[in-house]
Design a protein around this motif. Sequence first.
Motif, PDB file in Angstrom:
ATOM      1  N   ALA A  28       0.901  -1.094   0.273  1.00 55.63           N
ATOM      2  CA  ALA A  28      -0.037   0.094  -0.203  1.00 55.63           C
ATOM      3  C   ALA A  28       0.674   1.409  -0.046  1.00 55.63           C
ATOM      4  N   GLU A  29       2.078   1.025   0.243  1.00 57.16           N
ATOM      5  CA  GLU A  29       3.078   2.364   1.041  1.00 57.16           C
ATOM      6  C   GLU A  29       3.523   3.115  -0.462  1.00 57.16           C
ATOM      7  N   GLU A  30       4.075   1.609  -1.103  1.00 62.96           N
ATOM      8  CA  GLU A  30       4.249   1.582  -1.999  1.00 62.96           C
ATOM      9  C   GLU A  30       3.844   2.094  -3.419  1.00 62.96           C
ATOM     10  N   LEU A  31       2.569   1.811  -3.283  1.00 65.84           N
ATOM     11  CA  LEU A  31       1.301   2.395  -4.543  1.00 65.84           C
ATOM     12  C   LEU A  31       0.931   3.562  -4.122  1.00 65.84           C
ATOM     13  N   LYS A  32       1.765   4.358  -2.814  1.00 62.64           N
ATOM     14  CA  LYS A  32       1.024   6.023  -2.639  1.00 62.64           C
ATOM     15  C   LYS A  32       2.245   6.994  -3.742  1.00 62.64           C
ATOM     16  N   ASP A  33       1.249   7.751  -4.065  1.00 66.71           N
ATOM     17  CA  ASP A  33       1.427   8.762  -4.878  1.00 66.71           C
ATOM     18  C   ASP A  33       0.565  10.241  -4.981  1.00 66.71           C
ATOM     19  N   LEU A  34       1.371  11.128  -3.926  1.00 71.52           N
ATOM     20  CA  LEU A  34       0.006  11.589  -3.698  1.00 71.52           C
ATOM     21  C   LEU A  34      -0.704  13.034  -4.700  1.00 71.52           C
ATOM     22  N   ASP A  35       0.673  12.990  -5.999  1.00 68.75           N
ATOM     23  CA  ASP A  35      -0.185  14.247  -6.785  1.00 68.75           C
ATOM     24  C   ASP A  35      -0.725  13.038  -7.954  1.00 68.75           C
ATOM     25  N   GLU A  36      -0.688  11.633  -8.247  1.00 66.77           N
ATOM     26  CA  GLU A  36      -1.542  11.021  -8.792  1.00 66.77           C
ATOM     27  C   GLU A  36      -2.647  10.756  -8.513  1.00 66.77           C
ATOM     28  N   ALA A  37      -2.770  10.944  -6.854  1.00 69.61           N
ATOM     29  CA  ALA A  37      -4.044  11.421  -5.680  1.00 69.61           C
ATOM     30  C   ALA A  37      -4.738  12.643  -6.218  1.00 69.61           C
ATOM     31  N   ARG A  38      -4.378  13.356  -6.900  1.00 67.60           N
ATOM     32  CA  ARG A  38      -4.290  14.722  -6.715  1.00 67.60           C
ATOM     33  C   ARG A  38      -5.182  14.730  -7.972  1.00 67.60           C
ATOM     34  N   ARG A  39      -4.996  14.546  -8.880  1.00 63.60           N
ATOM     35  CA  ARG A  39      -5.693  14.826  -9.578  1.00 63.60           C
ATOM     36  C   ARG A  39      -6.738  14.107 -10.371  1.00 63.60           C
TER      37      ARG A  39
END
Length: 124
Positions: free
Chosen positions: A55-66
């Motif tokens: 789960a932590e490896e998949l985290k990408d807040l820039d992508e999440a924001r989009r």
Amino acid sequence: MDPQNPNPDPLTTPSVDDHVRDIAEVPAVEIITTAAVHLMSAAAVKCGLAEGPEAEELKDLDEARRLINALAGLVTAAAPDIGSQHAAPLRDGLKSLQLAFREASVFPDAPGQGPGEKLTGSVV
């Protein structure tokens, strides 16, 4: 073309017309909510909410924001047309993602500046 079957039977292989007819039979509210659920699922993973050790490896807040911005746009624009019975759960899911994003951020955005908040208003 299917590499397993280089000569498909035209009587059993769906044509473009078959797919167009299939999609034509789906109500708009179902297409909109399905798209929203896909955006929600992707945003949840990118916020680090996936299950399992990766789960932590998949985290990408820039992508999440989009993804959350796109979801906010879709939900806000579609709400009057899909009715409150469909829009309310989408709004709840959107708000949950916005809060999860804020929680996952090392430096949270100012109130009203988080993903989608220009369309939905502040979630804090």
